[in-house]
Design an enzyme around this catalytic site. Structure first.
Site, short mmCIF file in Angstrom:
data_model
loop_
_atom_site.label_atom_id
_atom_site.label_comp_id
_atom_site.label_asym_id
_atom_site.label_seq_id
_atom_site.Cartn_x
_atom_site.Cartn_y
_atom_site.Cartn_z
CG ASP A 2 -6.57 -1.68 -1.63
OD1 ASP A 2 -6.79 -2.90 -1.80
OD2 ASP A 2 -5.67 -1.25 -0.90
CG ASP A 9 -2.01 -1.04 1.17
OD1 ASP A 9 -2.45 -1.37 0.05
OD2 ASP A 9 -2.44 -1.50 2.23
#
Length: 168
Positions: free
Chosen positions: A146, A128
């Site tokens: 995401d 991330d």
């Protein structure tokens, strides 16, 4: 006069355009993750704007680091879940190929799910790096995969609301 869809976009139509959308999501997701890991060390961040940072973090769990400290089994559980979701989505794409918004949403979700499955298989965690904050609010870091999943979910809700409204 009723409008008919071209043969390939009716039920049982081609998967190719939708798999193409998913592939683009996977490629953009993986390329951005390669770029961020080549520039940043784990935990390193850089302010881009007053509300957005780039920061390299790892997520061993699911959304918002759910089960991140579960001991390792979650890697395989979330990988299996992502693969199962991909198979169901492919079936739905094939069956409903003529429903453009529905299939676009599913293709985004498919690409995002597989992008994160690739991370879990290759690294044991999801990479991330997008970090947003406004005032006292700070969202957990996330990635392109995401984002695609979230946009796909919003499109699914919008498509269903549209379908319900047309049915009245």
């Amino acid at each position: 006069m009723a409008k008919t869809l071209p043969k390939q976009s009716q039920a049982g139509g081609t998967l190719a355009p939708w798999l193409g959308v998913a592939l683009i999501v996977i490629l953009v997701d993986q390329l951005t993750k390669i770029a961020i890991t080549s520039v940043f060390r784990y935990g390193e961040g850089r302010a881009v704007t007053s509300f957005f940072n780039l920061v390299l973090v790892y997520n061993r769990g699911a959304a918002f680091s759910f089960l991140a400290t579960a001991g390792g089994w979650q890697r395989w559980a979330f990988t299996a879940l992502g693969i199962a979701a991909a198979l169901v989505i492919c079936y739905l794409l094939k069956r409903h190929a003529g429903q453009r918004m529905f299939c676009t949403a599913l293709a985004l979700i498919l690409g995002g799910a597989l992008g994160n499955v690739i991370d879990r298989l290759m690294y044991g965690h999801v990479i991330d790096f997008l970090d947003f904050h406004v005032g006292g609010w700070h969202w957990p870091a996330f990635n392109v995969a995401d984002s695609a999943i979230t946009i796909g979910a919003v499109l699914l809700v919008f498509d269903e609301l549209r379908r319900v409204r047309r049915g009245r």
